[in-house]
Design a protein around this motif. Sequence first.
Motif, PDB file in Angstrom:
ATOM      1  N   THR A  11       0.833  -1.203   0.000  1.00 31.93           N
ATOM      2  CA  THR A  11       0.000   0.000   0.000  1.00 31.93           C
ATOM      3  C   THR A  11       0.867   1.252   0.000  1.00 31.93           C
ATOM      4  OG1 THR A  11      -1.785  -1.139   1.167  1.00 31.93           O
ATOM      5  CG2 THR A  11      -1.781   1.263   1.274  1.00 31.93           C
ATOM      6  N   ILE A  12       1.871   1.289   0.850  1.00 35.69           N
ATOM      7  CA  ILE A  12       2.756   2.456   0.923  1.00 35.69           C
ATOM      8  C   ILE A  12       3.488   2.638  -0.397  1.00 35.69           C
ATOM      9  CG2 ILE A  12       4.803   3.438   2.053  1.00 35.69           C
ATOM     10  CD1 ILE A  12       2.166   3.645   3.677  1.00 35.69           C
ATOM     11  N   ARG A  41      -6.680  15.242  -4.446  1.00 34.44           N
ATOM     12  CA  ARG A  41      -6.356  13.813  -4.284  1.00 34.44           C
ATOM     13  C   ARG A  41      -5.009  13.633  -3.591  1.00 34.44           C
ATOM     14  NH1 ARG A  41      -8.618  11.921 -10.171  1.00 34.44           N
ATOM     15  NH2 ARG A  41     -10.793  11.859  -9.529  1.00 34.44           N
ATOM     16  N   LEU A  42      -4.051  14.500  -3.944  1.00 35.90           N
ATOM     17  CA  LEU A  42      -2.745  14.461  -3.302  1.00 35.90           C
ATOM     18  C   LEU A  42      -2.895  14.748  -1.801  1.00 35.90           C
ATOM     19  CD1 LEU A  42       0.550  15.750  -4.624  1.00 35.90           C
ATOM     20  CD2 LEU A  42      -0.162  16.527  -2.396  1.00 35.90           C
ATOM     21  N   LEU A  43      -3.715  15.737  -1.454  1.00 34.41           N
ATOM     22  CA  LEU A  43      -3.932  16.051  -0.041  1.00 34.41           C
ATOM     23  C   LEU A  43      -4.535  14.874   0.702  1.00 34.41           C
ATOM     24  CD1 LEU A  43      -5.309  19.713  -0.146  1.00 34.41           C
ATOM     25  CD2 LEU A  43      -2.981  18.954   0.345  1.00 34.41           C
ATOM     26  N   THR A  44      -5.457  14.170   0.058  1.00 36.33           N
ATOM     27  CA  THR A  44      -6.072  13.000   0.692  1.00 36.33           C
ATOM     28  C   THR A  44      -5.016  11.955   1.038  1.00 36.33           C
ATOM     29  OG1 THR A  44      -8.151  13.367  -0.471  1.00 36.33           O
ATOM     30  CG2 THR A  44      -7.761  11.148   0.378  1.00 36.33           C
ATOM     31  N   LEU A  45      -4.132  11.679   0.093  1.00 39.89           N
ATOM     32  CA  LEU A  45      -3.062  10.706   0.354  1.00 39.89           C
ATOM     33  C   LEU A  45      -2.098  11.225   1.418  1.00 39.89           C
ATOM     34  CD1 LEU A  45      -2.267   9.481  -3.268  1.00 39.89           C
ATOM     35  CD2 LEU A  45      -3.516   8.258  -1.477  1.00 39.89           C
ATOM     36  N   TRP A  46      -1.769  12.500   1.333  1.00 31.07           N
ATOM     37  CA  TRP A  46      -0.841  13.106   2.285  1.00 31.07           C
ATOM     38  C   TRP A  46      -1.372  12.977   3.708  1.00 31.07           C
ATOM     39  CZ3 TRP A  46       0.128  19.111   2.344  1.00 31.07           C
ATOM     40  CH2 TRP A  46       1.014  19.444   3.373  1.00 31.07           C
ATOM     41  N   PHE A  47      -2.619  13.377   3.917  1.00 30.31           N
ATOM     42  CA  PHE A  47      -3.163  13.389   5.266  1.00 30.31           C
ATOM     43  C   PHE A  47      -3.453  11.996   5.796  1.00 30.31           C
ATOM     44  CE2 PHE A  47      -4.827  17.767   3.923  1.00 30.31           C
ATOM     45  CZ  PHE A  47      -3.622  18.364   4.250  1.00 30.31           C
ATOM     46  N   ALA A  53       7.552   7.359   6.723  1.00 25.15           N
ATOM     47  CA  ALA A  53       8.783   8.054   6.320  1.00 25.15           C
ATOM     48  C   ALA A  53       8.946   8.100   4.801  1.00 25.15           C
ATOM     49  CB  ALA A  53       9.997   7.384   6.957  1.00 25.15           C
ATOM     50  N   ARG A  54       8.568   7.015   4.102  1.00 29.66           N
ATOM     51  CA  ARG A  54       8.718   7.000   2.636  1.00 29.66           C
ATOM     52  C   ARG A  54       7.739   7.956   1.973  1.00 29.66           C
ATOM     53  NH1 ARG A  54       7.856   0.941   2.040  1.00 29.66           N
ATOM     54  NH2 ARG A  54       6.659   1.505   3.862  1.00 29.66           N
ATOM     55  N   ARG A  81      -5.446  21.066   8.619  1.00 30.45           N
ATOM     56  CA  ARG A  81      -4.619  19.973   9.157  1.00 30.45           C
ATOM     57  C   ARG A  81      -3.406  20.472   9.929  1.00 30.45           C
ATOM     58  NH1 ARG A  81      -6.685  14.862   7.928  1.00 30.45           N
ATOM     59  NH2 ARG A  81      -8.464  15.270   6.596  1.00 30.45           N
ATOM     60  N   ILE A  82      -3.426  21.728  10.324  1.00 29.73           N
ATOM     61  CA  ILE A  82      -2.264  22.310  10.999  1.00 29.73           C
ATOM     62  C   ILE A  82      -1.968  21.617  12.334  1.00 29.73           C
ATOM     63  CG2 ILE A  82      -3.369  24.166  12.315  1.00 29.73           C
ATOM     64  CD1 ILE A  82      -1.140  26.002  11.085  1.00 29.73           C
ATOM     65  N   ASN A  83      -2.983  21.033  12.942  1.00 26.21           N
ATOM     66  CA  ASN A  83      -2.796  20.298  14.206  1.00 26.21           C
ATOM     67  C   ASN A  83      -2.996  18.799  14.002  1.00 26.21           C
ATOM     68  OD1 ASN A  83      -2.223  22.513  15.878  1.00 26.21           O
ATOM     69  ND2 ASN A  83      -4.399  23.034  15.928  1.00 26.21           N
ATOM     70  N   ALA A  84      -2.545  18.290  12.874  1.00 20.77           N
ATOM     71  CA  ALA A  84      -2.694  16.867  12.569  1.00 20.77           C
ATOM     72  C   ALA A  84      -2.041  16.028  13.664  1.00 20.77           C
ATOM     73  CB  ALA A  84      -2.061  16.542  11.214  1.00 20.77           C
ATOM     74  N   PRO A  85      -2.626  14.871  13.981  1.00 15.60           N
ATOM     75  CA  PRO A  85      -2.065  14.044  15.054  1.00 15.60           C
ATOM     76  C   PRO A  85      -0.712  13.418  14.700  1.00 15.60           C
ATOM     77  CG  PRO A  85      -3.934  12.938  14.033  1.00 15.60           C
ATOM     78  CD  PRO A  85      -3.858  14.309  13.438  1.00 15.60           C
ATOM     79  N   GLN A  86      -0.439  13.228  13.415  1.00 19.03           N
ATOM     80  CA  GLN A  86       0.833  12.618  13.011  1.00 19.03           C
ATOM     81  C   GLN A  86       1.915  13.697  12.925  1.00 19.03           C
ATOM     82  OE1 GLN A  86      -0.698  11.131   9.321  1.00 19.03           O
ATOM     83  NE2 GLN A  86      -0.860   9.048  10.119  1.00 19.03           N
ATOM     84  N   PRO A  87       3.014  13.542  13.652  1.00 14.86           N
ATOM     85  CA  PRO A  87       4.058  14.572  13.684  1.00 14.86           C
ATOM     86  C   PRO A  87       4.631  14.909  12.301  1.00 14.86           C
ATOM     87  CG  PRO A  87       4.445  12.944  15.402  1.00 14.86           C
ATOM     88  CD  PRO A  87       3.305  12.434  14.571  1.00 14.86           C
ATOM     89  N   ARG A  88       4.824  13.908  11.449  1.00 14.96           N
ATOM     90  CA  ARG A  88       5.378  14.184  10.119  1.00 14.96           C
ATOM     91  C   ARG A  88       4.409  15.028   9.282  1.00 14.96           C
ATOM     92  NH1 ARG A  88       7.653   8.537  10.117  1.00 14.96           N
ATOM     93  NH2 ARG A  88       9.888   8.858  10.274  1.00 14.96           N
ATOM     94  N   VAL A  89       3.135  14.722   9.377  1.00 16.14           N
ATOM     95  CA  VAL A  89       2.128  15.492   8.636  1.00 16.14           C
ATOM     96  C   VAL A  89       2.090  16.924   9.168  1.00 16.14           C
ATOM     97  CG1 VAL A  89      -0.342  15.721   8.129  1.00 16.14           C
ATOM     98  CG2 VAL A  89       0.747  13.467   8.071  1.00 16.14           C
ATOM     99  N   ARG A  90       2.060  17.049  10.480  1.00 10.27           N
ATOM    100  CA  ARG A  90       2.013  18.376  11.100  1.00 10.27           C
ATOM    101  C   ARG A  90       3.220  19.212  10.684  1.00 10.27           C
ATOM    102  NH1 ARG A  90       0.865  16.626  15.890  1.00 10.27           N
ATOM    103  NH2 ARG A  90       3.001  16.508  16.612  1.00 10.27           N
TER     104      ARG A  90
END
Length: 137
Positions: A11-12, A41-47, A53-54, A81-90
Amino acid sequence: LAPPPAAAERTIGHVVSALRGFFRSITLGAHLEQSLQDLLRLLTLWFRYGGDARVDAALSDGFALVHVDTWLLVIPQIIARINAPQPRVRKAVQNLLLTVGRLHPQALIYPLAVASHESRPRREAERSTAASPRPDG
């Protein structure tokens, strides 16, 4: 239930390939409508997968390819998404907003003010819920 490790790896791999394709399409796109659809669509995958990491590396590479003005189309979605729970996303959201803000600070003022105003009642409600006594039960 988490998918088996092999399925998660596949999937990744697909997500990274899709992100590269979306970045390429956005970079080459001449039609605003098509670019907006690809950006969303890119934002959906990103978030959804940006904690990996990849995926984060593919996003970093892609951000360097896309012109900063392109992100103006989706500033409200990014700020949400500025306060997203995932540190990399944030961290990636913060870095992208800093990049956009260097060239277009005026584009961030209103959306950030709205986000700040909307988050205040939510924080107050969370505080009052946490402070309220819980019934024994």
